[in-house]
Write a protein that holds these residues in place. Structure first.
Motif, PDB file in Angstrom:
ATOM      1  N   GLU A  34      -5.871 -23.053  12.185  1.00 38.37           N
ATOM      2  CA  GLU A  34      -5.010 -24.056  12.801  1.00 38.37           C
ATOM      3  C   GLU A  34      -3.722 -23.354  13.214  1.00 38.37           C
ATOM      4  N   SER A  36       0.059 -23.341  15.372  1.00 42.76           N
ATOM      5  CA  SER A  36       1.176 -23.980  16.052  1.00 42.76           C
ATOM      6  C   SER A  36       2.059 -22.883  16.610  1.00 42.76           C
ATOM      7  N   ARG A  76      -1.022 -26.376  18.811  1.00 43.64           N
ATOM      8  CA  ARG A  76       0.097 -27.280  19.085  1.00 43.64           C
ATOM      9  C   ARG A  76       1.289 -26.450  19.533  1.00 43.64           C
ATOM     10  N   TYR A  78       5.448 -26.378  20.440  1.00 45.99           N
ATOM     11  CA  TYR A  78       6.769 -26.971  20.268  1.00 45.99           C
ATOM     12  C   TYR A  78       7.771 -26.077  20.991  1.00 45.99           C
ATOM     13  N   ALA A  95       4.456 -29.307  25.697  1.00 44.63           N
ATOM     14  CA  ALA A  95       4.959 -29.051  24.350  1.00 44.63           C
ATOM     15  C   ALA A  95       5.807 -30.231  23.907  1.00 44.63           C
ATOM     16  N   GLU A  96       6.058 -30.263  22.615  1.00 47.88           N
ATOM     17  CA  GLU A  96       6.952 -31.274  22.048  1.00 47.88           C
ATOM     18  C   GLU A  96       8.317 -30.640  21.860  1.00 47.88           C
TER      19      GLU A  96
END
Length: 116
Positions: A34, A36, A76, A78, A95-96
């Protein structure tokens, strides 16, 4: 599998190092981890389409190919909200936008943190 956070602060001014962060993240996704990515400082500019489409690192490959593989593999993304604002970058669904507190939260949630 592990949770890995890749923190990238290098941007188009250092294409090999910037692309290397994406390449390592891609290898982690390919291995089933996983992943990020938190982009800050000049790194936020890596998500601009012209940069994604043109940046190729020496021995680290195409940024676009790594980005597409990461996005397709569930990574993910950011971006630092302050770094984005200072550089006129809007993440527009790529992206956040996040705060320094979010970076700290992510670092604590993940098993490993790598910085480029």
């Amino acid at each position: 599998m592990a949770k890995i956070l890749i923190h990238i602060t290098k941007g188009p001014e250092d294409p090999t190092r910037a692309a290397l962060g994406f390449l390592v993240a891609r290898a982690a996704v390919d291995a089933g981890h996983e992943v990020s990515l938190f982009l800050a400082a000049h790194g936020v500019q890596l998500l601009r389409d012209p940069v994604l489409d043109s940046l190729v690192g020496l021995g680290t490959g195409s940024l676009r190919e790594s980005y597409d593989a990461l996005a397709g593999g569930g990574a993910r993304f950011y971006v630092s909200g302050m770094s984005s604002k200072a550089r006129g970058f809007e993440p527009e669904g790529k992206a956040e936008a996040a705060t320094p507190a979010k970076l700290v939260e992510l670092a604590l949630e993940h098993d490993r943190v790598l910085t480029y």
